[in-house]
Design a protein around this motif. Structure first.
Motif, PDB file in Angstrom:
ATOM      1  N   THR A  93       0.836  -1.202   0.000  1.00 38.47           N
ATOM      2  CA  THR A  93       0.000   0.000   0.000  1.00 38.47           C
ATOM      3  C   THR A  93       0.870   1.252   0.000  1.00 38.47           C
ATOM      4  N   LEU A  94       1.944   1.251   0.794  1.00 41.43           N
ATOM      5  CA  LEU A  94       2.861   2.383   0.801  1.00 41.43           C
ATOM      6  C   LEU A  94       3.418   2.641  -0.598  1.00 41.43           C
ATOM      7  N   LYS A  95       3.772   1.581  -1.325  1.00 42.71           N
ATOM      8  CA  LYS A  95       4.306   1.762  -2.675  1.00 42.71           C
ATOM      9  C   LYS A  95       3.281   2.420  -3.596  1.00 42.71           C
ATOM     10  N   GLN A  96       1.983   2.114  -3.384  1.00 43.43           N
ATOM     11  CA  GLN A  96       0.955   2.733  -4.216  1.00 43.43           C
ATOM     12  C   GLN A  96       0.771   4.214  -3.898  1.00 43.43           C
ATOM     13  N   LEU A  97       1.250   4.656  -2.743  1.00 49.88           N
ATOM     14  CA  LEU A  97       1.197   6.078  -2.407  1.00 49.88           C
ATOM     15  C   LEU A  97       2.371   6.854  -3.000  1.00 49.88           C
ATOM     16  N   LEU A  98       3.411   6.144  -3.399  1.00 44.29           N
ATOM     17  CA  LEU A  98       4.578   6.758  -4.021  1.00 44.29           C
ATOM     18  C   LEU A  98       4.334   6.966  -5.518  1.00 44.29           C
ATOM     19  N   PRO A  99       5.137   7.769  -6.200  1.00 45.72           N
ATOM     20  CA  PRO A  99       4.969   7.932  -7.659  1.00 45.72           C
ATOM     21  C   PRO A  99       4.977   6.582  -8.369  1.00 45.72           C
ATOM     22  N   VAL A 100       4.235   6.500  -9.470  1.00 48.74           N
ATOM     23  CA  VAL A 100       4.083   5.214 -10.162  1.00 48.74           C
ATOM     24  C   VAL A 100       5.420   4.688 -10.668  1.00 48.74           C
ATOM     25  N   ALA A 101       6.388   5.552 -10.833  1.00 48.67           N
ATOM     26  CA  ALA A 101       7.705   5.111 -11.305  1.00 48.67           C
ATOM     27  C   ALA A 101       8.398   4.193 -10.313  1.00 48.67           C
ATOM     28  N   ILE A 102       7.869   4.061  -9.094  1.00 48.34           N
ATOM     29  CA  ILE A 102       8.464   3.148  -8.113  1.00 48.34           C
ATOM     30  C   ILE A 102       8.416   1.712  -8.617  1.00 48.34           C
ATOM     31  N   TYR A 103       7.583   1.430  -9.627  1.00 42.80           N
ATOM     32  CA  TYR A 103       7.468   0.079 -10.175  1.00 42.80           C
ATOM     33  C   TYR A 103       8.413  -0.163 -11.363  1.00 42.80           C
ATOM     34  N   ARG A 104       9.165   0.856 -11.761  1.00 45.04           N
ATOM     35  CA  ARG A 104      10.090   0.684 -12.877  1.00 45.04           C
ATOM     36  C   ARG A 104      11.268  -0.198 -12.483  1.00 45.04           C
ATOM     37  N   GLU A 105      11.847  -0.838 -13.477  1.00 46.37           N
ATOM     38  CA  GLU A 105      13.060  -1.620 -13.242  1.00 46.37           C
ATOM     39  C   GLU A 105      14.313  -0.756 -13.336  1.00 46.37           C
ATOM     40  N   ALA A 106      14.231   0.311 -14.113  1.00 46.51           N
ATOM     41  CA  ALA A 106      15.405   1.163 -14.335  1.00 46.51           C
ATOM     42  C   ALA A 106      15.323   2.422 -13.485  1.00 46.51           C
ATOM     43  N   PRO A 107      16.459   2.987 -13.073  1.00 50.08           N
ATOM     44  CA  PRO A 107      16.451   4.208 -12.270  1.00 50.08           C
ATOM     45  C   PRO A 107      15.813   5.376 -13.009  1.00 50.08           C
ATOM     46  N   LEU A 108      15.150   6.237 -12.269  1.00 49.46           N
ATOM     47  CA  LEU A 108      14.549   7.437 -12.829  1.00 49.46           C
ATOM     48  C   LEU A 108      15.063   8.616 -12.013  1.00 49.46           C
ATOM     49  N   GLY A 109      16.047   9.292 -12.554  1.00 49.73           N
ATOM     50  CA  GLY A 109      16.688  10.371 -11.815  1.00 49.73           C
ATOM     51  C   GLY A 109      15.792  11.572 -11.615  1.00 49.73           C
ATOM     52  N   ASN A 110      16.147  12.410 -10.646  1.00 46.87           N
ATOM     53  CA  ASN A 110      15.464  13.675 -10.360  1.00 46.87           C
ATOM     54  C   ASN A 110      14.004  13.499  -9.961  1.00 46.87           C
TER      55      ASN A 110
END
Length: 544
Positions: free
Chosen positions: A133-150
């Motif tokens: 549930t905490l992950k769903q409160l974070l930006p959707v990019a938290i589910y990406r496999e690759a890093p998303l800077g900034n």
């Protein structure tokens, strides 16, 4: 003290009593699926940073480390996990997983504030779901496999109290018609876990292929795991050579593969339920070992078309022993309580035509072929019960008399489940009307990939009610839950499976988790776009 008031409720198997409470509407900021029992928005937000420390009760350290691994790829953070022997609050800016015995085994509370996150649970499953549930409160990019800077990894402040309505929240996957790689099976399990599902029903054997290594009987995979070619296009009664692809289709899982998948699922709070079909849907096994056949004068091969084969296991003592040998190895690989033995669509024509089987029916004092099948299934029920396991089968196992300890999976509507529950047997609802995801998602079939038929759109899935009104309160306790079915005749690859499963699986996850009074399709549709963005991040080929 708000969460303490609900503690007794969350200790129960279901969260139905919570439906009487006045609850705030969920905004798009809180696009949580499945919808929690209680969600109270708060002011501010928590920011996850590279300095965030996860403080975990010793029982929850495995869950905490998995969370840290999950968020490492998109964030680039190497979060520190600290084992805490006391139930104190987390240090400022941290995440605390606190053991609270009063909560139910899958229940949790979640408090997100600007100064930290506190999740309380009694067991690892509850802590796991709190972190999901905490992950769903974070930006959707938290589910990406690759890093998303900034990216600022911020979660809106909230208070959540949550527990599942049903104990069986699952999905079936047929890998016998079209084999899927171990890597995809693990991805499929990951997706189930993201939706707080807890059962993976692995359909491993069929007329068209045997997919599990059995060391005592190696021909099951040496011969039974390959068919010479596959029917292309819709099913037809008398196909011509031009209707086949001319390509060998092979594949099976070694016992090491199975162990790896089972361990992977367990780490994600999912129990794997294997299905070994008997006495029907066994043509691949009969091809490998013709002595199992009810028609020994014919060599069937591994079935190359869809539909139901006439070949059925010969119900002799030696066949019973063979299948129990198979189950012995299955039990060593799958530690979960339930073993699925199929039992569906077992045509009896070969039994009727075989004088030896007819004589056996009379010798056993049985009335007909249905009772013969019931006798065969009872041998498996007795075998599994003696080893501390529970047998489950499709609702045809009701015909001829239900085995004493059997659990029924009701697929031909709800009637089989109702009959079983009234007879004090546990039930998993799996009706074709609402849970068969091999059906079309549009009435205009020209806009969809080829499917077996039917029409099951997402709103029909969401409208599914697993507890029939015909049951009393005591009988309803036998409804363990429900699951989706993905029969793979017309799903030749992993991306096609994903297309058929999602987003319908998203809707079913809410049906099985959320309290009945919390389900609202309009509200669900409001949360769905954010969730579809999560599926994009997870590289899921959902139907758009």
């Amino acid at each position: 003290m708000h969460h303490l008031i609900l503690a007794a409720l969350l200790a129960l198997p279901t969260a139905e009593a919570a439906t009487t409470r006045a609850l705030p509407a969920d905004s798009s900021t809180y696009a949580i699926i499945p919808r929690p029992v209680v969600l109270t928005p708060k002011s501010g937000a928590f920011t996850l940073t590279a300095r965030t420390v996860v403080h975990a009760d010793p029982a929850f350290t495995g869950v905490a480390r998995r969370f840290a691994r999950d968020v490492a790829n998109p964030t680039g953070f190497d979060l520190t996990v600290v084992r805490r022997a006391t139930a104190g609050s987390a240090a400022a800016g941290g995440i605390a997983l606190i053991r609270t015995p009063a909560l139910g085994p899958e229940a949790y509370t979640l408090d997100v504030t600007p100064t930290g996150v506190v999740i309380k649970a009694s067991a690892p499953a509850g802590a796991f779901y709190g972190l999901e549930t905490l992950k769903q409160l974070l930006p959707v990019a938290i589910y990406r496999e690759a890093p998303l800077g900034n990216t600022v990894w911020r979660a809106a402040a909230v208070h959540v109290e949550d527990a599942p309505r049903f104990t069986w929240r699952g999905s079936h996957l047929d890998v016998a018609r079209h084999f899927e790689s171990k890597e995809f099976v693990k991805k499929y399990i990951d997706l189930l876990a993201r939706h707080k599902m807890n059962r993976f029903h692995w359909h491993l054997t069929e007329d068209q292929g045997w997919r599990i290594e059995i060391k005592k009987y190696p021909l099951l995979t040496e011969l039974g795991s390959c068919r010479e070619q596959t029917l292309v296009g819709p099913y037809i009664t008398n196909p011509k050579p031009s209707n086949f692809d001319g390509k060998r289709h092979c594949g099976f899982y070694t016992q090491d593969d199975i162990r790896e998948v089972v361990a992977y699922a367990a780490e994600r709070m999912i129990t794997v339920v294997p299905e070994i079909e008997m006495p029907g849907h066994s043509q691949a096994a009969i091809h490998a070992y013709p002595r199992l056949s009810s028609r020994p004068d014919s060599s069937p091969g591994v079935l190359q078309v869809w539909g139901v084969s006439d070949f059925i296991l010969n119900p002799t003592d030696s066949t019973v022993a063979f299948m129990q040998d198979v189950l012995t190895e299955v039990l060593a690989l799958f530690p979960g309580p339930f073993i699925h033995i199929g039992g569906d669509e077992a045509g009896k024509a070969q039994w009727k035509a075989n004088p030896e089987i007819q004589a056996r029916i009379k010798a056993l004092g049985l009335k007909d072929e249905h009772e013969m099948q019931s006798w065969f299934i009872r041998q498996m029920d007795t075998f599994l019960t003696a080893r501390g396991r529970r047998m489950i089968g499709w609702d045809e196992i009701l015909e001829g008399g239900l085995a004493e300890n059997a659990t029924v999976m009701s697929w031909r509507g709800m009637a089989g489940g109702i009959a079983a529950a009234k007879a004090n047997h546990d039930v998993v609802m799996a009706p074709g009307s609402h849970t068969y995801f091999d059906h079309y998602q549009s009435r205009d079939k020209t806009k969809e990939p080829l499917a077996i038929g039917g029409f099951t759109p997402i709103d029909s899935v969401y409208a599914f009610e697993p507890v029939p009104p015909q049951l009393t309160a005591d009988e309803a306790k036998h409804i363990l839950g429900a699951q989706a079915q993905l029969w793979a005749e017309y799903m030749p690859n992993a991306k096609h499976v994903e297309y058929m499963a999602y987003p319908r699986m998203v809707a079913l996850s809410e049906v099985l988790w959320s309290a009945k009074g919390r389900r609202d399709f309009t509200d669900f549709k409001g949360r769905l776009p954010t969730h579809l963005a999560r599926l994009d991040a997870l590289d899921v080929n959902y139907r758009k």
